[in-house]
Write an enzyme that holds these catalytic residues in place. Structure first.
Site, short mmCIF file in Angstrom:
data_model
loop_
_atom_site.label_atom_id
_atom_site.label_comp_id
_atom_site.label_asym_id
_atom_site.label_seq_id
_atom_site.Cartn_x
_atom_site.Cartn_y
_atom_site.Cartn_z
CD GLU A 1 -1.97 -2.29 1.56
OE1 GLU A 1 -0.81 -2.66 1.84
OE2 GLU A 1 -2.97 -3.02 1.72
CG HIS B 1 -10.18 -6.20 8.59
ND1 HIS B 1 -8.96 -6.43 9.18
CD2 HIS B 1 -10.03 -6.61 7.31
CE1 HIS B 1 -8.14 -6.96 8.29
NE2 HIS B 1 -8.76 -7.08 7.15
C1 LIG Z 1 -2.05 -4.23 5.02
C2 LIG Z 1 -3.06 -5.16 4.44
N1 LIG Z 1 -3.31 -5.11 3.12
C3 LIG Z 1 -4.20 -5.94 2.56
C4 LIG Z 1 -4.90 -6.84 3.34
C5 LIG Z 1 -5.95 -7.75 2.74
N2 LIG Z 1 -5.46 -9.14 2.68
C6 LIG Z 1 -5.75 -10.03 3.63
S1 LIG Z 1 -4.99 -11.50 3.37
C7 LIG Z 1 -4.29 -10.95 1.95
C8 LIG Z 1 -3.43 -11.86 1.14
C9 LIG Z 1 -2.23 -12.30 1.91
O1 LIG Z 1 -1.47 -13.13 1.12
P1 LIG Z 1 -0.30 -13.97 1.76
O2 LIG Z 1 0.57 -13.07 2.56
O3 LIG Z 1 0.34 -14.73 0.67
O4 LIG Z 1 -1.01 -14.94 2.79
P2 LIG Z 1 -2.07 -16.11 2.50
O5 LIG Z 1 -3.43 -15.50 2.50
O6 LIG Z 1 -1.71 -16.73 1.21
O7 LIG Z 1 -1.90 -17.04 3.64
C10 LIG Z 1 -4.64 -9.63 1.69
C11 LIG Z 1 -4.20 -8.85 0.53
C12 LIG Z 1 -4.63 -6.83 4.73
N3 LIG Z 1 -5.28 -7.64 5.56
N4 LIG Z 1 -3.69 -6.01 5.25
#
Ligand SMILES: Cc1ncc(C[n+]2csc(CCOP(=O)(O)OP(=O)(O)O)c2C)c(N)n1
Ligand SMILES: Cc1ncc(C[n+]2csc(CCOP(=O)(O)OP(=O)(O)O)c2C)c(N)n1
Ligand SMILES: [Mg+2]
Ligand SMILES: [Mg+2]
Lengths: 328, 329, 328, 329
Positions: free
Chosen positions: A67, A136
């Site tokens: 972000e 959230h």
């Molecule tokens: C700062 C922030 N940006 C975006 C999100 C929304 N979000 C939640 S999980 C996720 C994906 C995370 O991917 P990864 O780190 O690969 O973990 P996985 O879900 O695959 O376990 C996103 C973009 C968030 N929770 N926090």
């Protein structure tokens, strides 16, 4: 995708948002949409659904979970000829990307004496009521309203979801665009009278108590107005910056009573500013103290039962209004 | 440590060890399977991210940690919590938003925590587990506790500034931080290989001057042995270590996500490498009876089922709970 | 370095801050000081001078320019047994490290039903008046006061610089500790009566107008009280969270008039909350409207002339107070 | 591009080219020298960070850019502004906080900017130049403008999350971003070599899959040739390039900083490699007369002096200026 005039009268808020973005993308090549999964995925809440298909990779851009980087890049792009609509998936995530909003977008026009123009829209989804937990569910609009150089709009109706989006894109200033998630599924009139950004709307006229609100709480206030024994004039502020105090003052002059309702934590919330200003301007005309109704000063709990208990309801609003009427 | 050492370690793994690891995986599998269903049936509110398919990472790393060690995890943290011995009933009650939940119904899936077990919490901000975990490692070092702090994160989180800053801090301060990346290829709907030109997360450790190793995240023994060695290294004061566990999430980012972004052959191939099957096959090879393993799985299901039954009966939190614990005295 | 009792009555504010930290480091091994150049360099403003020499590398720690990382690490450390005093060099820099404050420190106790305790002090230097430009001059205390779970203290006197520092370190909660840079060189009585964190101080008694303020503006308000033809009761709030409304209300009950003065942008600033609350609680007792005096809604300009023109001065304060007195 | 190519390029640099580069450096030197004095004498308010000793980076990169290209810079940005042709008088007036300053006295040293010349501004937030510069590169690419966007940053900024995120964005989006790190070894009072285990900034480019090169930042010709090649590469659509220019700041972080943290021999050695002397020596070797170079330096001083005289006479901004330009219509 249809053009503005074809939006069904009973369109959904979420579709009106998409429609607003589509119209903006259509009319101006410089408009881009940028954010996490806003592309082919259509956004985690499906707000940008169809945009990628229609406008392609270069106009509707998926960002990594960066972000600070992509919001900052949107600001840099806005300075140099693009008009980005950049999404921060949850308003709470401004914790990781506040600098480009606070210190760059809000200030660079001023610091360069107008030589830089920064037409960027920061879309952010917000609000409690979905058991999403404390990280959230926040409503932080007061933060942005406190930063000179930003505009802050909070569409509460289907028509405004589209119209304010267009206005925000057309605006030469950085606009924080707040979407309460609980409104996404709402259906409503897409063809309401169009007011300019910065102008409040009297959503329902009334005599006894002026109720000022914005975003998701408009619905609760309108329900309260239906239910209440008092006659409520409900004002949808639509934006906190600019703040249309004139419309509020005009109404309170008539009613003599003011209740401010917002979903955000009440303490040090945006309602305080309105209360302070009206309390000063209409000191001699107020029949009762200005009252506020917001969330108590606690992080939003996960439990739906607790969460429900913390958010202002139509019942609490109508009884607060009736209380005011009874007071004087 | 080189890949050879690890392989050597792997060979020496006894069946008893793997037996326990299998049991942990079975518990996670049972828990997540039911949570997924309960969420679909609206019995569990909020956001839920299951770790089905990733059980070997949680079990392998979780079992490599000692009492007192710390875990900071992510939105996808149930497995890590279970692997650290958190109480199944208290966890399930929390997901059900009950007053007797481990967080009194105020945390939920994305914030489930049990500091008494060293679990500093799931976290709903992508990347946040890294600075927090590094901070716990700082405590361990400055207080001379010899504790290891494991920070779990997804490959998507690697693109967050917090990753970059926290890994560097762990490096320059020589902290006992075990940085565990679960590379399940996707971050929400995004193929993470499109989000960076160099998808190998372990390779990135070099830029911070720390050691790292990639491991088959669906092989619990391999994960466990790497994690044991890495944790020992941390405990000895050799500084941080980054593990990249290659794995796959079976379900959508959230329950209900139809996953149109995943090629079917890829999903199928990974399903075929089910970590429980990988482990079962090996255990059967060492002479363990299939019935024994079935029994373990049944026990896990029974335990989870009991926790559900109990959670269903429990009342929601008292209203006062909403106002408690904002500040300490 | 001397102990508390040896601080000269006319000690400097900046030295009292250092003294507070030194005492905290001395009495509790779990206390650490962390920030950019806080170590051997003694801090860019020399607030931590001598601490590294005295307490060593492991207690007084230089961080790289990684605020998100080291502020987050401080929060993680606070959860696990340390009591960090972490410095954010300028309050404006929260733009790059808000998440650990907003979403972690403020919420984790609550989300874990009290199982995590987070005794961390976020020191941040703030304030305009030094031609530091729009990105190094902001007063954002209202943001923090709006976040449940945080305490927000703003020492305005030499004694409070030390005493509130100690109180903040002893507090089991995350405390945002705001230091206005223009106070650093101020000398004053280090041995004033000690009040607990959360209690406001009547800095000067008076009859006509209650003036509520905090931080650097206390000096201006006290000067205004000297100069004014009205008799001003000046209240130094000392903290915004907790907010000691009782002391304010008690005073306004007597004076019937309230003026709130702060350096931060007035719109949606912390003064609004106080105005809203007092306006409600003392609706029938106020002789005049509650007034606020803060900075106008513009980014802080670099030019010292412009900057001076934007900040509340003792003259503006006394004339606002006199205006109130004349009003009713 | 390899070091060899650069060396070859360096040899082919003509005296005329270097002559202009020398002139730019001389202007920066004169400007910064006087600014330092004026700040000490309290004629210039606020915070000032001079780039004395680093002139070759600004001149070398600045001269490699074309009209329309963008520059996003840092708190230490005067040199970059001058090298992009910003008006000396308008700059000096700005530092004096005059109404006729390039930012009407509202920006100052840390925010000096001239978008008409592509200079998006100095920036007082460490690391901020990177996302902003990358955003300008995104504009250039999407609008098909073929412009290069140069983002300057210090080696201290590399530890910011913004660096990490922005470099990755430039990489995956294949942007015409020239990422220029001025590694002057120190970030405020901190020796940056203590703040990471891998001090080479160019080495870090690999983790993002982009190309990079380290250059002698006190050799203006070497910097210029590398920057020319890198900018050409960007313009051709080959994606971002990271330049690490090794250099040294002569003065303290801010004027008045006594720099106790710098070993004297180090400071002396770098002073001996004065970029103006390096260039002068080479120019003399190609037959340029010393008088010609002296004349350039004199002209620079005269120009700066005139800007000071003028700035001194100018009035502060009108009070209305404080309220202007918060919002556009
Ligand atoms: C700062 C922030 N940006 C975006 C999100 C929304 N979000 C939640 S999980 C996720 C994906 C995370 O991917 P990864 O780190 O690969 O973990 P996985 O879900 O695959 O376990 C996103 C973009 C968030 N929770 N926090
Ligand atoms: C986010 C942020 N953190 C800290 C600072 C304070 N600060 C200003 S300059 C500086 C050092 C920067 O070092 P480097 O990037 O190497 O640039 P140099 O000063 O050497 O040119 C610091 C820490 C800041 N301005 N912004
Ligand atoms: Mg992933
Ligand atoms: Mg440097």
């Amino acid at each position: 995708m249809s053009t503005a005039s074809e939006v069904k009268p009973e369109a959904r808020y979420i579709d009106a948002l998409g429609e607003g973005m589509a119209l903006a993308l259509e009319e101006d090549e410089r408009v881009i949409v940028l954010g996490i999964d806003v592309g082919a995925g259509g956004g985690i809440f499906r707000v940008t659904k169809g945009l990628h298909e229609r406008f392609g990779d270069e106009r509707v851009i998926d960002a990594p979970i960066s972000e600070m980087g992509y919001v900052g890049a949107a600001v840099g792009a806005a300075m140099t000829g693009l008009r980005p609509i950049v999404e921060i998936m949850f308003m709470d995530f401004v914790g990781v990307c506040m600098d480009p909003i606070l210190n760059q977008a809000a200030k660079l026009r001023y610091m360069t004496a107008g030589a830089l123009e920064i037409p960027v829209v920061f879309r952010m989804q917000t609000g409690a009521g979905r058991s999403a937990g404390a990280q959230h569910s926040q409503s932080l609009e007061a933060w942005f309203a406190h930063v000179p150089g930003l505009k802050v709009v909070l569409p509460a109706t289907v028509a405004d979801a589209r119209d304010l989006m267009l206005d925000a894109v057309h605006d030469p200033n950085p606009v924080v665009f707040v979407e309460n998630r609980r409104l996404y599924a709402m259906r409503g009139d897409a063809e309401a009278e169009r007011l300019p950004l910065g102008k409040a709307r009297v959503a329902r006229p009334g005599d006894d108590v002026t109720v000022v609100t914005w975003g998701q709480m408009l619905r609760e206030c309108l329900s309260a107005a239906e239910e209440s024994e008092a006659s409520l004039e409900v004002i949808d502020l639509r934006s906190l910056a600019p703040l249309d105090l004139d419309t509020v003052v005009e109404s309170v002059r008539r009613s003599g009573r003011l209740l401010i309702v917002h979903e955000a934590v009440q303490d040090f919330g945006a309602g305080a500013e309105i209360a302070a200003r009206v309390g000063d301007l209409l000191f001699d005309e107020l029949r009762t103290p200005v009252r506020r109704l917001g969330a108590p000063a606690v992080p939003m709990p996960f439990s739906p039962d607790l969460e429900r208990a913390l958010l202002p309801t139509s019942k609490a609003i109508s009884s607060a209004a009736e209380g005011l009427k009874a007071e004087g | 440590m080189s890949t050879n050492e690890t392989a050597a370690g792997s060979a020496s793994g006894t069946a008893t060890e793997e037996f326990d690891l299998f049991a942990t995986m079975a518990l996670i599998r049972a828990f997540e399977t039911r949570v997924s269903e309960l969420y679909r049936d609206s019995e569990i509110p909020g956001f839920v991210h299951t770790s089905l398919g990733q059980e070997a990472v949680a079990a392998g790393v979780g079992s490599a940690l000692a009492d007192g060690d710390y875990v900071a995890t992510t939105h996808r943290g149930h497995g890590h919590c279970l692997a650290r011995g958190m109480d199944v009933e208290a966890m399930m009650a929390e997901l059900f938003a009950r007053g007797e939940g481990i967080c009194h119904g105020k945390g939920g899936s994305m914030h489930i925590a049990d500091p008494a077990k060293g679990v500093l919490g799931a976290n709903a901000i992508v990347g946040a587990s890294l600075p927090l975990g590094v901070g716990a490692a700082l405590s361990s070092k400055l207080l001379g506790q010899g504790r290891v702090s494991a920070a779990f994160f997804g490959e998507g989180a690697v693109n967050q500034g917090a990753f970059h800053e926290a890994v560097n801090l762990a490096a320059i301060w020589d902290l006992p931080a075990l940085l565990v990346c679960e590379n399940n290829i996707y971050a929400e709907f995004s193929d993470s290989r499109r989000m960076t030109r160099v998808p190998g997360v372990a390779d990135r450790a070099a830029t911070y001057g720390i050691e790292s190793e990639t491991v088959d995240g669906n092989d619990v023994l391999a994960v466990n042995e790497l994690a044991l060695a890495a944790a020992a290294r941390c405990r000895e004061g050799a500084g941080p270590f980054l593990i990249e566990a290659e794995t796959y999430r079976w379900h959508g980012h959230y329950e209900g996500d139809a996953q149109p972004y995943k090629p079917e052959h890829e999903a199928t191939a990974w399903r075929e490498r089910d970590p429980l099957v990988v482990s079962r096959t090996r255990l059967l090879g060492t002479g363990v009876a299939a019935e024994q393993l079935d029994e373990i799985e049944n026990q896990a299901s029974t335990r989870v089922e009991a926790s559900i039954e109990r959670a269903r009966q429990l009342p929601p939190p008292e209203l006062e709970e909403a106002y408690a614990d904002v500040y300490g005295e």
